[in-house]
Write a protein that holds these residues in place. Structure first.
Motif, short mmCIF file in Angstrom:
data_model
loop_
_atom_site.label_atom_id
_atom_site.label_comp_id
_atom_site.label_asym_id
_atom_site.label_seq_id
_atom_site.Cartn_x
_atom_site.Cartn_y
_atom_site.Cartn_z
N LEU A 194 0.81 -1.21 0.00
CA LEU A 194 0.00 0.00 0.00
C LEU A 194 0.84 1.26 0.00
O LEU A 194 0.54 2.22 -0.71
N TRP A 256 -6.48 -4.59 1.07
CA TRP A 256 -6.20 -3.76 -0.11
C TRP A 256 -5.37 -4.55 -1.12
O TRP A 256 -5.64 -4.51 -2.34
N THR A 257 -4.38 -5.27 -0.65
CA THR A 257 -3.55 -6.09 -1.53
C THR A 257 -4.40 -7.08 -2.31
O THR A 257 -4.29 -7.20 -3.54
N HIS A 259 -7.54 -6.96 -2.93
CA HIS A 259 -8.50 -6.27 -3.79
C HIS A 259 -7.87 -5.80 -5.11
O HIS A 259 -8.61 -5.39 -6.01
N ARG A 260 -6.54 -5.85 -5.23
CA ARG A 260 -5.91 -5.36 -6.45
C ARG A 260 -6.25 -6.22 -7.67
O ARG A 260 -6.10 -5.82 -8.80
N ARG A 286 -13.95 -7.03 3.15
CA ARG A 286 -14.32 -6.45 1.86
C ARG A 286 -14.36 -4.94 1.98
O ARG A 286 -15.12 -4.38 2.79
N LEU A 287 -13.56 -4.26 1.19
CA LEU A 287 -13.48 -2.80 1.20
C LEU A 287 -14.37 -2.22 0.10
O LEU A 287 -14.51 -2.81 -0.97
N PRO A 289 -15.61 0.57 -2.82
CA PRO A 289 -14.89 1.31 -3.87
C PRO A 289 -14.33 2.64 -3.36
O PRO A 289 -13.21 3.02 -3.74
N GLU A 291 -13.39 3.33 -0.25
CA GLU A 291 -12.25 3.04 0.62
C GLU A 291 -11.02 2.65 -0.21
O GLU A 291 -9.90 3.08 0.08
N LEU A 292 -11.23 1.87 -1.24
CA LEU A 292 -10.12 1.48 -2.10
C LEU A 292 -9.50 2.69 -2.80
O LEU A 292 -8.28 2.80 -2.92
N LEU A 295 -7.37 4.62 -0.34
CA LEU A 295 -6.13 3.93 -0.04
C LEU A 295 -5.16 3.97 -1.21
O LEU A 295 -3.94 4.06 -1.02
N GLN A 296 -5.68 3.93 -2.43
CA GLN A 296 -4.84 3.92 -3.62
C GLN A 296 -3.95 5.16 -3.69
O GLN A 296 -2.87 5.12 -4.28
#
Length: 305
Positions: A194, A256-257, A259-260, A286-287, A289, A291-292, A295-296
């Protein structure tokens, strides 16, 4: 988040060639007590505790274990621990090792092996693990510009039956293309997380997905701390999202990892049994959209040498 009955299967599965694994695996480096670059991760844990952690990981559905013969400290060898804990191995267990860099018995690095020396490294992994073949071997690039000769040597060992599938590690996109011209590549294992992403890293992750190649990040939790334990401080966004889910910051980083992309695997390592359970539980987080997207934006650019 609750850890009751959660197994590694919660993260879904992916295939390394014809070998199906749960996307949440286990990295063994920390079980040796010291990082491979000499960075201390605390005193070596009790051998019986390390064996218990490996067995517990498998009980919780982990069937993808990452190791290397150069994962050792004065008191612990990752391959020996795996052999002692898990042999005879479960039929669905996939052990992924790596070759390229070498260390002498005292632990001093000897640099990148020559192509003709890779057979010796493969055979050392076979001996330590008690196997007659290796499921997956990653060529760990160590400063060389071209990996063609080294990867070609591993392709020969695959043809000889010592290796089932091949991968590459610590590479740039051009190295993937170079390897694919020689033999199929089932995984790319790179430093990625991240808060630590090389300028071309996201493109490599996405490119692997388009080609059906697994992308396996290491240091996904510790980030810039490398082999050291994960930091106690975290970005405010990570903390906020963790609170919203009743999760830990480390679980958010792992989620997050994963979810990539469905082809992205995770191999968090730990010498703490409680952290093992927390890491596996992250597979069901489960995050959203939003939240992703938040974080991105946190990544910092680093280069792959």
């Amino acid at each position: 988040m609750t850890s009751e009955t959660v197994t590694a299967a919660a993260a879904g599965t992916w295939k390394l060639g014809d070998l199906e694994v749960n996307r949440l695996g286990f990295g063994t480096m920390r079980l040796t007590g010291n990082g491979v670059r000499g960075n201390s991760d605390g005193a070596p844990i009790d051998r019986s505790r390390a064996i218990a952690i490996l067995r517990r990981a498998v009980e919780l559905g982990v069937n993808h274990i990452d190791t290397a013969s150069f994962y050792f400290s004065p008191l612990r060898s990752a391959n020996e621990l795996i052999n002692s804990a898990l042999a005879p191995y479960p039929d669905d267990l996939v052990i992924v090792t790596k070759v390229g860099p070498g260390r002498d018995p005292s632990g001093e690095w000897q640099g990148m092996a020559r192509p003709e020396q890779l057979r010796g490294q493969v055979e050392e992994n076979l001996r330590q693990l008690g196997r007659d073949h290796l499921d997956v071997v990653n060529l760990r690039r160590n400063g060389v510009d071209s990996i063609a000769d080294h990867f070609g040597a591993l392709a020969d060992l695959r043809d000889a039956g010592l290796i089932r599938h091949l991968g590459i590690s610590s590479v740039r996109p051009e190295h993937l293309a170079e390897a694919q011209a020689i033999a199929p590549v089932v995984c790319v294992q790179n430093y990625y997380g991240l808060d630590r992403r090389a300028s071309d890293a996201d493109g490599l992750v996405d490119g692997c997905g388009e080609q059906g190649i697994a992308f396996v990040p290491y240091f996904a939790i510790s980030g810039n701390r490398l082999e050291a334990s994960a930091a106690d401080t975290h970005d405010d966004e990570v903390l906020a999202i963790a609170r919203a889910h009743g999760a830990t910051p480390a679980q958010v980083r792992l989620a997050w990892t994963l979810h990539r992309g469905p082809h992205v695997l995770a191999i968090p390592g730990t010498s703490n049994p409680d952290h093992l359970v927390e890491n596996i539980t992250a597979g069901e987080l489960r995050l959203s959209p939003d939240e992703l997207a938040r974080l991105q934006l946190l990544g910092s650019e680093q280069s792959v040498n």
